[in-house]
Write a protein that holds these residues in place. Structure first.
Motif: not given
Length: 139
Positions: A44-47, A119-136
């Motif tokens: 599933e793409g989970v590290e 044994v300690v199990t860790l996961e890093r799920p894939p993160v969605e890249k979020i871009a937003r426009h900042i009003e000036i």
């Protein structure tokens, strides 16, 4: 005399707490107990990371795993049995504390003990890249 840090660069904003964690990790870098870190990817793409720590001789109730403040803290405390008499003692009953710094978004799934390995199990799920426009705005 003040220390110059990589994190003091003007374009690295808000990394001062990260620097404190790195300093704390450097101070606790002891060689006992030995450990391995394995990395794999799920379909599933989970590290996934497996932190295996050699804790032979420690019982389940003598170990503690704490996840807090973007780090894992593993402690082991063995108690000496005063009723035992050793003719030779080559295996010390020693305490340890080992910590691992975690990146943002890391999730501690579980911890298992078997065959002298914690044994300690860790996961890093894939993160969605979020871009937003900042009003000036004009002031």
């Amino acid at each position: 005399m003040s220390r110059i840090s990589v994190f003091s660069a003007p374009f690295l904003l808000g990394f001062d707490s990260f620097e404190e964690r790195v300093d704390r990790m450097a101070k606790s870098a002891e060689g006992y107990p030995p450990y391995n870190i394995e990395r794999s990817m799920t379909p599933e793409g989970v590290e996934r990371f497996l932190v295996s720590i050699a804790v032979a001789g420690f019982a389940l109730n003598e170990l503690e795993v704490i996840a807090e403040d973007n780090q894992i803290l593993v402690r082991g405390r063995q108690k000496d049995d005063p009723g035992r008499e050793f003719l030779h003692r080559g295996i010390a009953a020693r305490q340890f504390q080992r910590s691992f710094l975690l990146a943002e978004g890391m999730v501690v799934k579980d911890a298992t003990l078997g065959h002298g390995m914690l044994v300690v199990t860790l996961e890093r799920p894939p993160v969605e890249k979020i871009a937003r426009h900042i009003e000036i705005r004009s002031v």
